[in-house]
Design a protein around this motif. Structure first.
Motif, PDB file in Angstrom:
ATOM      1  N   GLU A 194       0.884  -1.227  -0.119  1.00 45.88           N
ATOM      2  CA  GLU A 194       0.017  -0.046  -0.053  1.00 45.88           C
ATOM      3  C   GLU A 194       0.642   1.255   0.061  1.00 45.88           C
ATOM      4  O   GLU A 194       1.856   1.262   0.496  1.00 45.88           O
ATOM      5  N   SER A 195       0.347   2.290  -0.659  1.00 42.54           N
ATOM      6  CA  SER A 195       1.091   3.463  -0.587  1.00 42.54           C
ATOM      7  C   SER A 195      -0.072   4.782  -0.656  1.00 42.54           C
ATOM      8  O   SER A 195      -1.277   4.486  -0.869  1.00 42.54           O
ATOM      9  N   GLY A 196       0.258   5.836  -0.332  1.00 41.07           N
ATOM     10  CA  GLY A 196      -0.658   7.254  -0.322  1.00 41.07           C
ATOM     11  C   GLY A 196      -1.177   7.711   1.134  1.00 41.07           C
ATOM     12  O   GLY A 196      -1.745   8.638   0.780  1.00 41.07           O
ATOM     13  N   GLY A 197      -0.786   6.786   2.065  1.00 42.94           N
ATOM     14  CA  GLY A 197      -1.265   7.367   3.135  1.00 42.94           C
ATOM     15  C   GLY A 197      -0.604   8.625   3.786  1.00 42.94           C
ATOM     16  O   GLY A 197       0.534   9.072   3.162  1.00 42.94           O
ATOM     17  N   GLY A 198      -1.198   9.168   4.712  1.00 39.16           N
ATOM     18  CA  GLY A 198      -0.441  10.579   5.452  1.00 39.16           C
ATOM     19  C   GLY A 198      -1.485  11.190   6.294  1.00 39.16           C
ATOM     20  O   GLY A 198      -2.462  10.598   6.824  1.00 39.16           O
ATOM     21  N   LEU A 199      -0.803  12.404   6.484  1.00 41.32           N
ATOM     22  CA  LEU A 199      -1.558  13.288   7.489  1.00 41.32           C
ATOM     23  C   LEU A 199      -2.438  14.327   6.266  1.00 41.32           C
ATOM     24  O   LEU A 199      -1.883  15.130   5.604  1.00 41.32           O
ATOM     25  N   VAL A 200      -3.774  14.452   6.898  1.00 40.47           N
ATOM     26  CA  VAL A 200      -4.590  15.562   6.022  1.00 40.47           C
ATOM     27  C   VAL A 200      -5.554  16.116   6.947  1.00 40.47           C
ATOM     28  O   VAL A 200      -5.988  15.505   7.868  1.00 40.47           O
ATOM     29  N   GLN A 201      -5.752  17.345   6.589  1.00 45.54           N
ATOM     30  CA  GLN A 201      -6.762  18.223   7.405  1.00 45.54           C
ATOM     31  C   GLN A 201      -8.255  17.624   7.097  1.00 45.54           C
ATOM     32  O   GLN A 201      -8.535  16.925   6.295  1.00 45.54           O
ATOM     33  N   PRO A 202      -9.271  17.663   8.049  1.00 44.19           N
ATOM     34  CA  PRO A 202     -10.547  17.467   7.852  1.00 44.19           C
ATOM     35  C   PRO A 202     -11.075  18.321   6.359  1.00 44.19           C
ATOM     36  O   PRO A 202     -10.867  19.421   6.437  1.00 44.19           O
ATOM     37  N   GLY A 203     -11.870  17.216   5.783  1.00 49.21           N
ATOM     38  CA  GLY A 203     -12.293  17.895   4.406  1.00 49.21           C
ATOM     39  C   GLY A 203     -11.452  17.601   3.305  1.00 49.21           C
ATOM     40  O   GLY A 203     -11.799  17.759   2.044  1.00 49.21           O
ATOM     41  N   GLY A 204     -10.302  17.163   3.575  1.00 50.91           N
ATOM     42  CA  GLY A 204      -9.157  16.929   2.713  1.00 50.91           C
ATOM     43  C   GLY A 204      -9.468  15.630   2.076  1.00 50.91           C
ATOM     44  O   GLY A 204     -10.355  14.704   2.235  1.00 50.91           O
ATOM     45  N   SER A 205      -8.348  15.227   1.002  1.00 50.35           N
ATOM     46  CA  SER A 205      -8.462  14.118   0.176  1.00 50.35           C
ATOM     47  C   SER A 205      -7.012  13.302  -0.019  1.00 50.35           C
ATOM     48  O   SER A 205      -5.893  13.917   0.238  1.00 50.35           O
ATOM     49  N   LEU A 206      -7.143  12.038   0.087  1.00 48.71           N
ATOM     50  CA  LEU A 206      -5.931  11.073  -0.153  1.00 48.71           C
ATOM     51  C   LEU A 206      -6.508  10.173  -1.034  1.00 48.71           C
ATOM     52  O   LEU A 206      -7.536   9.609  -1.375  1.00 48.71           O
ATOM     53  N   ARG A 207      -5.351   9.556  -1.892  1.00 51.04           N
ATOM     54  CA  ARG A 207      -5.722   8.392  -2.923  1.00 51.04           C
ATOM     55  C   ARG A 207      -4.608   7.320  -2.222  1.00 51.04           C
ATOM     56  O   ARG A 207      -3.618   7.617  -2.375  1.00 51.04           O
ATOM     57  N   LEU A 208      -5.216   6.229  -2.075  1.00 48.81           N
ATOM     58  CA  LEU A 208      -4.440   4.935  -1.674  1.00 48.81           C
ATOM     59  C   LEU A 208      -4.147   4.026  -2.829  1.00 48.81           C
ATOM     60  O   LEU A 208      -5.166   4.065  -3.520  1.00 48.81           O
ATOM     61  N   SER A 209      -3.024   3.565  -2.947  1.00 47.19           N
ATOM     62  CA  SER A 209      -3.068   2.711  -3.854  1.00 47.19           C
ATOM     63  C   SER A 209      -2.349   1.138  -3.384  1.00 47.19           C
ATOM     64  O   SER A 209      -1.706   1.249  -2.401  1.00 47.19           O
TER      65      SER A 209
END
Length: 114
Positions: free
Chosen positions: A6-21
């Protein structure tokens, strides 16, 4: 051996977006489905989203409308687009592949915090 990375995780603010692969190695004669699960500290692992080789997707009620799962069967990959993230989404996210047995990735941390 079969491995899921897996990759793509991290820290993001509420309302933000992330894409995991999730990239799968090895040969699969039959891959019935791939999916994403998550586990927060002190809680059991839960299904987030799942997609079959034919493209049928399933989502947990808590993420429906915010997350989208997609896949590339030829490359044995699966993605999770996460939008409108909430602090409750904070967890380790695990990739899963269904064959005659289940395979699991090592997990990637997603933290939603201001």
């Amino acid at each position: 051996q079969v491995q899921l990375v897996e990759s793509g995780g991290g820290l993001v603010q509420p309302g933000g977006s992330l894409r995991l692969s999730c990239a799968a190695s090895g040969m699969f004669i039959r891959i019935y489905a791939m999916g994403w699960y998550r586990q927060a500290p002190g809680k059991q692992r839960e299904l987030v989203a799942r997609i079959t080789s034919g493209g049928t997707s399933t989502y947990a009620d808590s993420v429906k409308g915010r997350f989208t799962i997609s896949r590339d069967n030829a490359k044995n990959t699966v993605f999770l687009q996460m939008n409108s993230l909430k602090p409750e989404d904070t967890a380790v996210y695990y990739c899963n592949a269904e064959t005659y047995r289940g395979y699991w990735g090592q997990g990637t941390q997603v933290t939603v915090s201001s």
